[in-house]
Write an enzyme that holds these catalytic residues in place. Structure first.
Site, mmCIF file in Angstrom:
data_model
loop_
_atom_site.group_PDB
_atom_site.id
_atom_site.type_symbol
_atom_site.label_atom_id
_atom_site.label_comp_id
_atom_site.label_asym_id
_atom_site.label_seq_id
_atom_site.Cartn_x
_atom_site.Cartn_y
_atom_site.Cartn_z
ATOM 1 N N HIS A 12 0.799 -1.223 0.000
ATOM 2 C CA HIS A 12 0.000 0.000 0.000
ATOM 3 C C HIS A 12 0.835 1.278 0.000
ATOM 4 C CE1 HIS A 12 -4.018 -1.861 1.580
ATOM 5 N NE2 HIS A 12 -3.582 -2.428 0.463
ATOM 6 N N LYS A 57 -7.943 -0.203 3.622
ATOM 7 C CA LYS A 57 -7.230 -0.128 4.888
ATOM 8 C C LYS A 57 -6.393 -1.377 5.077
ATOM 9 C CE LYS A 57 -10.134 -3.103 7.063
ATOM 10 N NZ LYS A 57 -9.770 -4.474 7.062
#
Length: 170
Positions: free
Chosen positions: A77, A95
Site C-alpha cells: 500500500h 485499509k
C-alpha cells in the site's frame, strides 16, 4: 461526468465488491486493471472492457485513468500510494494505508495540499448496522473496557454476486 477508474489488485474483494459496484454505477467506468496474475488481469479486462496493464506503474502512468483503487496486499500500500500521488490520481486505498507509522507519516506530509482525493476504504464505517450500534455506545471517555468478537460469514448478498457454478454448486 464519468470517472475513469483503474484497479490495482484483483483479488476476492475486488471481484466480489469493487468491480461489480463500479460496473453498475454510471458515474464510473472501469478503464484499466492490473494484478500480479497476467491471466486474471486479462480475464477481468475482457469482462469489463478495460485495458490490461502488465504492472502497477503502467496503470498509474495511464493518462486515461482519473482515479485508482489500490486493492493489493497491505505491505504494498505505502509504495503504491506514493506513486499514485506522484501520478496525480484520485485514490481509493483499502485499509490499512500502511503497516507502520514510519511509512505513514511521510505520505501524510506529501498529501498536504494535494489537489486530488485520497480516501481510505473501511466498508463498515458507514454501514447502517454499525452506525446504529455506535449511536448506542456510551461517550468515548466513559468506555473503560472493550471486548471484540470477530465474526466472519458468507452473507447472502455476497453469495448472490458469485456464479454458483464457480463455487462447485449446481
Amino acid at each position: 461526468m464519468t470517472i475513469r477508474v483503474g484497479l490495482i489488485g484483483l483479488g476476492e474483494v475486488a471481484q466480489l465488491m469493487h468491480l461489480p459496484l463500479l460496473a453498475d454505477d454510471a458515474h464510473y467506468r472501469i478503464a484499466a486493471v492490473n494484478d500480479v496474475s497476467p491471466s486474471l488481469t486479462a480475464h477481468v479486462a475482457q469482462r469489463y472492457g478495460a485495458r490490461a496493464h502488465a504492472d502497477a506503474d503502467a496503470l498509474l502512468g495511464d493518462k486515461d485513468v482519473d482515479a485508482v483503487f489500490i486493492l493489493t496486499p497491505d505491505h504494498l500500500h505505502a509504495d503504491l500510494l506514493g506513486k499514485a500521488i506522484d501520478a496525480g490520481k484520485h485514490v481509493f486505498i483499502e485499509k490499512p494505508v500502511c503497516l507502520n507509522v514510519e511509512k505513514l507519516l511521510p505520505l501524510i506530509e506529501r498529501a498536504r495540499g494535494y489537489e486530488k482525493t485520497i480516501f481510505v476504504g473501511y466498508m463498515r464505517r458507514y454501514a447502517g448496522a454499525y452506525l446504529a450500534a455506535k449511536a448506542e455506545l456510551p461517550a468515548f471517555e466513559d468506555i473503560t473496557h472493550v471486548r471484540i468478537f470477530d465474526l466472519i460469514s458468507e452473507g447472502r448478498h455476497f453469495l448472490s454476486t458469485v456464479d454458483p457454478r464457480k463455487l462447485g454448486h449446481k
